[in-house]
Design a protein around this motif. Structure first.
Motif, short mmCIF file in Angstrom:
data_model
loop_
_atom_site.label_atom_id
_atom_site.label_comp_id
_atom_site.label_asym_id
_atom_site.label_seq_id
_atom_site.Cartn_x
_atom_site.Cartn_y
_atom_site.Cartn_z
N THR A 29 0.87 -1.17 0.00
CA THR A 29 0.00 0.00 0.00
C THR A 29 0.91 1.22 0.00
O THR A 29 1.76 1.36 0.87
N VAL A 30 0.73 2.06 -0.99
CA VAL A 30 1.59 3.24 -1.08
C VAL A 30 0.75 4.49 -0.92
O VAL A 30 -0.21 4.72 -1.68
N PHE A 66 1.55 10.17 -4.19
CA PHE A 66 1.70 8.86 -4.83
C PHE A 66 0.82 7.90 -4.05
O PHE A 66 1.06 7.64 -2.88
N ALA A 67 -0.20 7.37 -4.70
CA ALA A 67 -1.11 6.46 -4.01
C ALA A 67 -1.53 5.35 -4.97
O ALA A 67 -1.77 5.60 -6.16
N ASN A 68 -1.62 4.16 -4.44
CA ASN A 68 -2.19 3.08 -5.26
C ASN A 68 -3.49 2.57 -4.63
O ASN A 68 -3.87 1.41 -4.80
N THR A 69 -4.15 3.45 -3.94
CA THR A 69 -5.45 3.16 -3.35
C THR A 69 -6.20 4.49 -3.22
O THR A 69 -5.67 5.55 -3.55
N LYS A 106 -6.12 5.89 -7.37
CA LYS A 106 -4.75 5.56 -7.78
C LYS A 106 -4.15 6.66 -8.66
O LYS A 106 -4.77 7.09 -9.63
N LYS A 108 -1.07 6.41 -10.14
CA LYS A 108 -0.17 5.85 -11.16
C LYS A 108 1.11 6.67 -11.29
O LYS A 108 1.50 7.08 -12.38
N GLY A 109 1.73 6.91 -10.18
CA GLY A 109 2.95 7.72 -10.17
C GLY A 109 2.73 8.96 -9.32
O GLY A 109 1.68 9.12 -8.68
N TRP A 110 3.70 9.84 -9.30
CA TRP A 110 3.55 11.08 -8.54
C TRP A 110 2.61 12.01 -9.29
O TRP A 110 2.83 12.32 -10.45
#
Lengths: 138, 201
Positions: A29-30, A66-69, A106, A108-110
């Motif tokens: 989790t980022v 930066f998030a993947n959630t 998300k 998908k990167g910064w």
């Protein structure tokens, strides 16, 4: 007997063999925040009053998420001075209690956001305030 | 006269018998087995017991940072396995003149181990690719023709060949696996079982 052997050979030949292995992927989790290019969660603003009004330095902050959630970014300030922070999406009155300034899914990167500040009133002479950002899952 | 003829006849038999000598014979039969074998091995030609490839990018800060850098396009090289177990080579043994190897994988199962109420998303079998020899340095052995690369959803043969004259490397191992990420992956753990199959043609 010979036919049976041939039949067995044919199926062995046709079916062949197989081999297996497992594969496993573990995704983290980022939820990471950068303020002006640095991984931190606060920024100091200097407030000055002059004849033109209130000066806020800096008056713009570059945020990167930066998030993947799913995520939300709350903002708070350690001062009772009436300040406002606004992004393209939202304007919030800053207070010691966190308020949601940004949210998303998300990235998908910064992903970059720009936050500006303004004073709701110009009643103080000089003050340094700390604006705190907290990036969390909603 | 009769006695003379009888004597000559006996003499002829004796001479003929002596000249022809004697003989004995037997049949010989050779049965060659129909061999078409495929194994994942690690350090010998014995089949590995539990070969595994793991991409655990959730275990350390450094690995999480590597994931972030990859998603952000800082490297764009793909993520290497973090652990490879019992998978030092894939070998084939064939005395057939023609065979092919294909790959298949079970659908990815998902575990919400971050307890975020998430479901599987963003990770597909096609995101896991194999570039033979890229990391391992292995090359295809005798009688093996290997394709340049494949992923776990590839349906065409990944290798073809003929007689291998013994165990022969397919030219890849677990370290040649690569995971492509773009940031749309839901956090959690994804598992699959990968099968390599060899069939004669």
């Amino acid at each position: 007997m010979r036919c049976a052997f041939l039949l067995f050979s044919f199926f062995t030949f046709a079916l062949g063999q197989s081999t297996k292995h497992s594969v496993s992927i573990s995704m983290p989790t980022v939820l990471q925040l950068r303020i002006n290019g640095v991984e931190t969660n606060s920024q100091t603003l200097t407030l000055n009053a002059d004849k033109q009004g209130m000066l806020i330095t800096p008056d713009v902050t570059r945020l990167e998420v930066f998030a993947n959630t799913n995520w939300q970014l709350t903002v708070a300030v350690n001062s009772k001075t009436k300040l406002q922070a606004f992004s393209d999406l939202q304007l919030v009155n800053l207070s010691p209690l966190p308020s949601v300034l940004l949210s998303g899914s998300k990235t998908k990167g910064w992903k970059e956001y720009e936050v500006s500040y303004q004073a709701a009133t110009a009643t103080i002479v000089e003050e340094q305030v700390t604006v705190s950002y907290i990036l969390t899952q909603p | 006269m009769k006695k003379v003829l009888s004597f000559l006849l006996v003499l002829a038999f004796l001479v003929a018998g002596s000249a022809m000598a004697q003989g004995n014979s037997h049949d010989v039969s050779v049965k060659i087995p129909n061999l078409l074998r495929l194994r994942i091995v690690d350090g010998s030609t014995a089949a590995a017991t539990a070969p595994a490839v793991s991409f655990d990018y959730n275990s350390t800060t450094a690995l999480i940072d590597a994931y972030i850098a990859e998603v952000n396009g800082d490297t764009s090289a793909g993520l290497a396995p973090t652990t490879v177990t019992d998978f030092g080579n894939a070998i084939v043994f064939s005395n057939r003149t023609s065979w092919q190897v294909t790959v298949s994988a079970t659908a990815l199962s998902f575990t919400d181990d971050v307890v975020a109420g998430l479901t599987a998303a963003g990770v597909a079998l096609s995101d896991i690719s194999i570039v033979p020899g890229a990391v391992s340095g292995l090359t295809a052995g005798t009688g093996v023709t290997l394709t340049a690369g494949w992923n776990l959803s590839t349906t065409t043969p990944i290798a073809t060949g003929g007689k291998t004259t013994g165990w022969s490397s397919l030219g890849f191992d677990g370290s040649d696996y690569l995971l492509t990420v773009d940031g749309d992956e839901n956090p959690g753990t994804y598992d699959s079982t990968v099968t390599y199959s060899i069939v004669g043609l």
